[in-house]
Write a protein that holds these residues in place. Sequence first.
Motif, PDB file in Angstrom:
ATOM      1  N   TYR A 115       0.797  -1.259  -0.097  1.00  0.00           N
ATOM      2  CA  TYR A 115       0.017   0.028  -0.118  1.00  0.00           C
ATOM      3  C   TYR A 115       0.896   1.207   0.080  1.00  0.00           C
ATOM      4  O   TYR A 115       0.766   2.304  -0.683  1.00  0.00           O
ATOM      5  N   TRP A 116       1.975   1.241   0.917  1.00  0.00           N
ATOM      6  CA  TRP A 116       2.699   2.592   1.102  1.00  0.00           C
ATOM      7  C   TRP A 116       3.555   2.721  -0.276  1.00  0.00           C
ATOM      8  O   TRP A 116       3.787   4.041  -0.473  1.00  0.00           O
ATOM      9  N   ILE A 117       3.705   1.638  -0.992  1.00  0.00           N
ATOM     10  CA  ILE A 117       4.617   1.901  -2.278  1.00  0.00           C
ATOM     11  C   ILE A 117       3.734   2.380  -3.188  1.00  0.00           C
ATOM     12  O   ILE A 117       4.206   3.559  -3.866  1.00  0.00           O
ATOM     13  N   LEU A 118       2.270   1.817  -3.408  1.00  0.00           N
ATOM     14  CA  LEU A 118       1.603   2.448  -4.433  1.00  0.00           C
ATOM     15  C   LEU A 118       0.968   3.744  -4.090  1.00  0.00           C
ATOM     16  O   LEU A 118       0.728   4.485  -4.961  1.00  0.00           O
ATOM     17  N   TYR A 119       0.748   4.129  -2.702  1.00  0.00           N
ATOM     18  CA  TYR A 119       0.389   5.311  -2.565  1.00  0.00           C
ATOM     19  C   TYR A 119       1.484   6.421  -2.649  1.00  0.00           C
ATOM     20  O   TYR A 119       1.026   7.449  -3.226  1.00  0.00           O
ATOM     21  N   SER A 120       2.704   6.160  -2.494  1.00  0.00           N
ATOM     22  CA  SER A 120       3.884   6.978  -2.764  1.00  0.00           C
ATOM     23  C   SER A 120       3.863   7.523  -4.198  1.00  0.00           C
ATOM     24  O   SER A 120       4.039   8.344  -4.465  1.00  0.00           O
TER      25      SER A 120
ATOM     26  N   MET B 213       2.897  10.860  -8.861  1.00  0.00           N
ATOM     27  CA  MET B 213       2.160  10.950 -10.290  1.00  0.00           C
ATOM     28  C   MET B 213       1.238  12.175 -10.174  1.00  0.00           C
ATOM     29  O   MET B 213       1.029  12.836 -11.080  1.00  0.00           O
ATOM     30  N   GLU B 214       0.375  12.239  -9.223  1.00  0.00           N
ATOM     31  CA  GLU B 214      -0.513  13.358  -8.889  1.00  0.00           C
ATOM     32  C   GLU B 214       0.120  14.712  -8.843  1.00  0.00           C
ATOM     33  O   GLU B 214      -0.038  15.691  -9.461  1.00  0.00           O
ATOM     34  N   MET B 215       1.394  14.688  -8.153  1.00  0.00           N
ATOM     35  CA  MET B 215       2.235  15.752  -8.076  1.00  0.00           C
ATOM     36  C   MET B 215       2.833  16.550  -9.606  1.00  0.00           C
ATOM     37  O   MET B 215       2.684  17.595  -9.924  1.00  0.00           O
TER      38      MET B 215
ATOM     39  N   LEU C 124       1.416  15.533 -12.526  1.00  0.00           N
ATOM     40  CA  LEU C 124       0.201  15.591 -13.497  1.00  0.00           C
ATOM     41  C   LEU C 124      -0.937  16.722 -12.821  1.00  0.00           C
ATOM     42  O   LEU C 124      -1.965  16.833 -13.204  1.00  0.00           O
ATOM     43  N   GLU C 125      -0.433  17.589 -11.799  1.00  0.00           N
ATOM     44  CA  GLU C 125      -1.371  18.574 -11.214  1.00  0.00           C
ATOM     45  C   GLU C 125      -1.988  19.449 -11.989  1.00  0.00           C
ATOM     46  O   GLU C 125      -3.313  19.453 -11.988  1.00  0.00           O
ATOM     47  N   PRO C 126      -1.315  19.802 -13.371  1.00  0.00           N
ATOM     48  CA  PRO C 126      -2.013  20.791 -13.949  1.00  0.00           C
ATOM     49  C   PRO C 126      -3.296  20.107 -14.883  1.00  0.00           C
ATOM     50  O   PRO C 126      -4.348  20.811 -15.151  1.00  0.00           O
ATOM     51  N   LEU C 127      -2.830  19.004 -15.088  1.00  0.00           N
ATOM     52  CA  LEU C 127      -3.962  18.238 -15.866  1.00  0.00           C
ATOM     53  C   LEU C 127      -5.059  17.950 -14.961  1.00  0.00           C
ATOM     54  O   LEU C 127      -6.308  17.936 -15.386  1.00  0.00           O
ATOM     55  N   LEU C 128      -4.946  17.336 -13.853  1.00  0.00           N
ATOM     56  CA  LEU C 128      -5.741  16.825 -13.022  1.00  0.00           C
ATOM     57  C   LEU C 128      -6.624  18.054 -12.402  1.00  0.00           C
ATOM     58  O   LEU C 128      -7.998  17.770 -12.012  1.00  0.00           O
ATOM     59  N   GLU C 129      -6.385  19.246 -12.397  1.00  0.00           N
ATOM     60  CA  GLU C 129      -7.150  20.430 -12.047  1.00  0.00           C
ATOM     61  C   GLU C 129      -8.392  20.426 -12.767  1.00  0.00           C
ATOM     62  O   GLU C 129      -9.376  21.015 -12.311  1.00  0.00           O
ATOM     63  N   TRP C 130      -8.192  19.876 -14.085  1.00  0.00           N
ATOM     64  CA  TRP C 130      -9.394  20.289 -14.944  1.00  0.00           C
ATOM     65  C   TRP C 130     -10.303  18.981 -14.999  1.00  0.00           C
ATOM     66  O   TRP C 130     -11.448  19.039 -15.431  1.00  0.00           O
ATOM     67  N   ILE C 131     -10.080  17.955 -13.913  1.00  0.00           N
ATOM     68  CA  ILE C 131     -11.010  16.838 -13.838  1.00  0.00           C
ATOM     69  C   ILE C 131     -11.728  17.198 -12.466  1.00  0.00           C
ATOM     70  O   ILE C 131     -11.024  16.782 -11.370  1.00  0.00           O
ATOM     71  N   PRO C 132     -13.085  17.503 -12.609  1.00  0.00           N
ATOM     72  CA  PRO C 132     -13.742  17.615 -11.085  1.00  0.00           C
ATOM     73  C   PRO C 132     -13.866  16.515 -10.325  1.00  0.00           C
ATOM     74  O   PRO C 132     -13.907  16.628  -9.449  1.00  0.00           O
TER      75      PRO C 132
END
Length: 136
Positions: A46-51, A56-58, A60-68
Amino acid sequence: MGHFWTFLNYIHSLSGPTVMLLYPLYASVEAIESPSKVDDEQWLAYWILYSFLTLMEMMLEPLLEWIPIWYTVKVAFVAWLVLPQFKGASFLYERFVREQLKKYSGGRVGKAHQSPQGKNKFMDFITPKKGEHEAD
Protein backbone atom coordinates in the motif's frame (compact mmCIF):
# COMPACT_ATOMS: atom_id res chain seq x y z
CA MET A 1 -30.80 22.38 2.30
CA GLY A 2 -27.63 24.50 2.54
CA HIS A 3 -26.63 22.87 5.82
CA PHE A 4 -27.00 19.42 4.28
CA TRP A 5 -24.60 20.28 1.42
CA THR A 6 -22.17 21.81 3.91
CA PHE A 7 -22.30 18.59 5.94
CA LEU A 8 -21.75 16.44 2.82
CA ASN A 9 -18.82 18.62 1.78
CA TYR A 10 -17.32 18.27 5.26
CA ILE A 11 -17.70 14.47 5.18
CA HIS A 12 -16.21 14.37 1.68
CA SER A 13 -13.17 16.39 2.77
CA LEU A 14 -12.61 14.14 5.82
CA SER A 15 -12.96 10.89 3.87
CA GLY A 16 -9.69 11.34 1.96
CA PRO A 17 -7.32 11.74 4.91
CA THR A 18 -9.16 9.03 6.83
CA VAL A 19 -9.05 6.48 4.01
CA MET A 20 -5.62 7.42 2.65
CA LEU A 21 -3.67 8.08 5.87
CA LEU A 22 -5.34 7.48 9.24
CA TYR A 23 -6.63 3.96 8.66
CA PRO A 24 -3.49 2.80 6.79
CA LEU A 25 -1.27 4.19 9.58
CA TYR A 26 -3.30 2.36 12.21
CA ALA A 27 -3.39 -0.88 10.19
CA SER A 28 0.36 -0.66 9.48
CA VAL A 29 1.16 -0.43 13.19
CA GLU A 30 -1.17 -3.37 13.86
CA ALA A 31 0.54 -5.35 11.08
CA ILE A 32 4.00 -4.70 12.49
CA GLU A 33 2.88 -5.80 15.94
CA SER A 34 1.19 -9.00 14.69
CA PRO A 35 3.19 -12.22 14.28
CA SER A 36 1.88 -12.77 10.73
CA LYS A 37 3.88 -11.47 7.77
CA VAL A 38 0.93 -11.56 5.34
CA ASP A 39 -0.51 -8.27 6.60
CA ASP A 40 2.97 -6.70 6.50
CA GLU A 41 3.12 -7.33 2.75
CA GLN A 42 -0.32 -5.72 2.23
CA TRP A 43 0.69 -2.54 4.02
CA LEU A 44 4.16 -2.29 2.49
CA ALA A 45 2.53 -2.69 -0.93
CA TYR A 46 0.00 0.00 0.00
CA TRP A 47 2.66 2.53 1.00
CA ILE A 48 4.64 1.83 -2.19
CA LEU A 49 1.57 2.34 -4.37
CA TYR A 50 0.34 5.35 -2.40
CA SER A 51 3.76 7.00 -2.74
CA PHE A 52 3.75 6.33 -6.47
CA LEU A 53 0.20 7.72 -6.79
CA THR A 54 1.19 10.85 -4.86
CA LEU A 55 4.26 11.41 -7.06
CA MET A 56 2.21 10.96 -10.23
CA GLU A 57 -0.43 13.32 -8.88
CA MET A 58 2.22 15.95 -8.17
CA MET A 59 3.59 15.69 -11.71
CA LEU A 60 0.16 15.70 -13.37
CA GLU A 61 -1.39 18.36 -11.14
CA PRO A 62 -2.02 20.90 -13.95
CA LEU A 63 -3.95 18.25 -15.89
CA LEU A 64 -5.81 16.83 -12.90
CA GLU A 65 -7.09 20.30 -11.93
CA TRP A 66 -9.37 20.11 -14.97
CA ILE A 67 -10.97 16.82 -13.90
CA PRO A 68 -13.68 17.75 -11.38
CA ILE A 69 -14.21 14.25 -9.99
CA TRP A 70 -10.50 13.41 -9.60
CA TYR A 71 -10.53 13.60 -5.80
CA THR A 72 -13.58 11.33 -5.54
CA VAL A 73 -12.06 8.82 -7.97
CA LYS A 74 -8.78 8.89 -6.05
CA VAL A 75 -10.52 8.27 -2.70
CA ALA A 76 -12.50 5.38 -4.20
CA PHE A 77 -9.33 3.86 -5.72
CA VAL A 78 -7.39 4.20 -2.47
CA ALA A 79 -10.32 2.66 -0.58
CA TRP A 80 -10.04 -0.34 -2.91
CA LEU A 81 -6.31 -0.51 -2.15
CA VAL A 82 -6.87 -0.27 1.60
CA LEU A 83 -9.97 -2.31 2.42
CA PRO A 84 -9.11 -5.80 3.66
CA GLN A 85 -12.02 -7.31 1.71
CA PHE A 86 -10.30 -6.44 -1.57
CA LYS A 87 -6.57 -6.33 -0.70
CA GLY A 88 -6.07 -4.19 -3.79
CA ALA A 89 -2.57 -3.09 -2.81
CA SER A 90 -1.30 -6.67 -2.62
CA PHE A 91 -3.05 -7.54 -5.86
CA LEU A 92 -1.57 -4.61 -7.80
CA TYR A 93 1.89 -5.18 -6.37
CA GLU A 94 1.91 -8.88 -7.20
CA ARG A 95 0.33 -8.43 -10.62
CA PHE A 96 2.12 -5.35 -11.97
CA VAL A 97 4.85 -3.86 -9.78
CA ARG A 98 6.72 -7.10 -9.04
CA GLU A 99 6.59 -8.07 -12.73
CA GLN A 100 8.11 -4.73 -13.76
CA LEU A 101 10.78 -4.97 -11.08
CA LYS A 102 11.73 -8.46 -12.24
CA LYS A 103 11.81 -7.31 -15.85
CA TYR A 104 14.07 -4.32 -15.22
CA SER A 105 16.29 -5.79 -12.50
CA GLY A 106 17.28 -8.92 -14.36
CA GLY A 107 15.32 -11.25 -12.09
CA ARG A 108 17.09 -10.18 -8.90
CA VAL A 109 13.86 -9.08 -7.17
CA GLY A 110 12.95 -11.17 -4.17
CA LYS A 111 16.26 -13.01 -3.85
CA ALA A 112 17.23 -11.18 -0.67
CA HIS A 113 13.76 -11.94 0.64
CA GLN A 114 14.16 -15.66 -0.08
CA SER A 115 17.53 -16.18 1.52
CA PRO A 116 18.79 -14.66 4.75
CA GLN A 117 22.22 -14.04 3.18
CA GLY A 118 20.94 -10.96 1.33
CA LYS A 119 19.88 -9.39 4.59
CA ASN A 120 23.16 -10.29 6.27
CA LYS A 121 25.19 -8.71 3.46
CA PHE A 122 23.25 -5.48 3.88
CA MET A 123 23.66 -5.52 7.66
CA ASP A 124 27.38 -6.28 7.29
CA PHE A 125 27.67 -3.30 4.94
CA ILE A 126 25.99 -0.77 7.26
CA THR A 127 27.38 -1.92 10.61
CA PRO A 128 30.96 -0.99 11.49
CA LYS A 129 33.46 -3.80 11.84
CA LYS A 130 35.33 -4.37 15.07
CA GLY A 131 38.38 -2.19 15.29
CA GLU A 132 37.31 0.30 12.56
CA HIS A 133 36.56 3.18 14.91
CA GLU A 134 38.51 2.13 17.99
CA ALA A 135 41.42 4.53 17.37
CA ASP A 136 39.58 7.35 19.18
